[in-house]
Design a protein around this motif. Sequence first.
Motif, PDB file in Angstrom:
ATOM      1  N   GLU A   1       0.916  -1.104   0.127  1.00 42.36           N
ATOM      2  CA  GLU A   1      -0.116  -0.021  -0.036  1.00 42.36           C
ATOM      3  C   GLU A   1       0.956   1.271  -0.036  1.00 42.36           C
ATOM      4  O   GLU A   1       0.618   2.229  -0.596  1.00 42.36           O
ATOM      5  CB  GLU A   1      -0.998  -0.083   1.200  1.00 42.36           C
ATOM      6  N   ILE A   2       1.903   1.373   0.818  1.00 44.12           N
ATOM      7  CA  ILE A   2       2.722   2.469   0.822  1.00 44.12           C
ATOM      8  C   ILE A   2       3.455   2.584  -0.840  1.00 44.12           C
ATOM      9  O   ILE A   2       3.366   3.905  -0.944  1.00 44.12           O
ATOM     10  CB  ILE A   2       4.000   2.113   1.586  1.00 44.12           C
ATOM     11  N   LEU A   3       3.948   1.566  -1.399  1.00 44.13           N
ATOM     12  CA  LEU A   3       4.275   1.776  -2.724  1.00 44.13           C
ATOM     13  C   LEU A   3       3.218   2.352  -3.618  1.00 44.13           C
ATOM     14  O   LEU A   3       3.624   2.988  -4.380  1.00 44.13           O
ATOM     15  CB  LEU A   3       4.819   0.526  -3.085  1.00 44.13           C
ATOM     16  N   ARG A   4       2.006   1.812  -3.450  1.00 45.67           N
ATOM     17  CA  ARG A   4       0.828   2.012  -4.293  1.00 45.67           C
ATOM     18  C   ARG A   4       0.747   3.661  -4.061  1.00 45.67           C
ATOM     19  O   ARG A   4       0.656   4.635  -5.039  1.00 45.67           O
ATOM     20  CB  ARG A   4      -0.447   1.431  -4.319  1.00 45.67           C
ATOM     21  N   HIS A   5       0.732   4.153  -2.863  1.00 48.65           N
ATOM     22  CA  HIS A   5       0.371   5.640  -2.623  1.00 48.65           C
ATOM     23  C   HIS A   5       1.602   6.503  -2.923  1.00 48.65           C
ATOM     24  O   HIS A   5       1.157   7.365  -3.603  1.00 48.65           O
ATOM     25  CB  HIS A   5       0.132   5.603  -1.053  1.00 48.65           C
ATOM     26  N   LEU A   6       2.751   5.980  -2.777  1.00 47.12           N
ATOM     27  CA  LEU A   6       3.630   6.879  -3.029  1.00 47.12           C
ATOM     28  C   LEU A   6       4.096   7.016  -4.814  1.00 47.12           C
ATOM     29  O   LEU A   6       4.746   7.795  -5.282  1.00 47.12           O
ATOM     30  CB  LEU A   6       5.179   6.315  -2.512  1.00 47.12           C
ATOM     31  N   SER A   7       3.414   6.028  -5.381  1.00 47.02           N
ATOM     32  CA  SER A   7       3.657   5.988  -7.037  1.00 47.02           C
ATOM     33  C   SER A   7       2.632   6.949  -7.492  1.00 47.02           C
ATOM     34  O   SER A   7       2.809   7.626  -8.689  1.00 47.02           O
ATOM     35  CB  SER A   7       3.216   4.808  -7.563  1.00 47.02           C
TER      36      SER A   7
ATOM     37  N   ALA B   1      -3.034   7.573   5.659  1.00 49.00           N
ATOM     38  CA  ALA B   1      -3.759   7.160   4.329  1.00 49.00           C
ATOM     39  C   ALA B   1      -3.794   5.317   4.338  1.00 49.00           C
ATOM     40  O   ALA B   1      -4.797   5.039   3.852  1.00 49.00           O
ATOM     41  CB  ALA B   1      -2.905   7.553   3.283  1.00 49.00           C
ATOM     42  N   ILE B   2      -2.902   4.722   5.103  1.00 50.56           N
ATOM     43  CA  ILE B   2      -3.189   3.282   5.121  1.00 50.56           C
ATOM     44  C   ILE B   2      -3.399   2.784   6.596  1.00 50.56           C
ATOM     45  O   ILE B   2      -3.643   1.535   6.706  1.00 50.56           O
ATOM     46  CB  ILE B   2      -1.875   2.768   4.742  1.00 50.56           C
TER      47      ILE B   2
ATOM     48  N   HIS C   1       8.572   0.555   7.671  1.00 49.67           N
ATOM     49  CA  HIS C   1       8.435  -0.126   6.301  1.00 49.67           C
ATOM     50  C   HIS C   1       8.911   0.731   5.328  1.00 49.67           C
ATOM     51  O   HIS C   1       9.704   0.176   4.543  1.00 49.67           O
ATOM     52  CB  HIS C   1       6.894  -0.107   6.098  1.00 49.67           C
ATOM     53  N   LEU C   2       9.378   2.090   5.503  1.00 48.43           N
ATOM     54  CA  LEU C   2      10.139   2.720   4.650  1.00 48.43           C
ATOM     55  C   LEU C   2      11.358   2.440   4.435  1.00 48.43           C
ATOM     56  O   LEU C   2      11.942   2.245   3.407  1.00 48.43           O
ATOM     57  CB  LEU C   2       9.856   4.357   4.944  1.00 48.43           C
TER      58      LEU C   2
END
Length: 106
Positions: free
Chosen positions: A19-25, A37-38, A48-49
């Motif tokens: 989800e982090i990758l998706r949001h940051l994309s 957001a998550i 996680h980052l």
Amino acid sequence: MPEGVLAIIDAIGNSARTEILRHLSLRAMSAPELAQAIGVDPSQVRRHLSALEDLGLVTADHPRGDRRAKGRVVLWETDPARAEEVGKIWIDYVTGRHSPDTTQER
């Protein structure tokens, strides 16, 4: 299983990290924004980052040693080229097309 593939599974096999990758994309965000957001605690988002950064999947607008200044907001982004590379390494492995050079870690 090659170490590089294990690192990929560890990083992207986690739903919060995905989800982090998706949001940051979609746009650059700070850790507190991501947490909201998550629905995860900001300290967990930072861990996680860090794991995603170790694999080269995310980048920050400040280098690691320069992030803790009081009042500093660090913005994170997904590295789309690296995400595609990691995805290809995983796909190649699970489809039996891997070779020694596709399992290298960053």
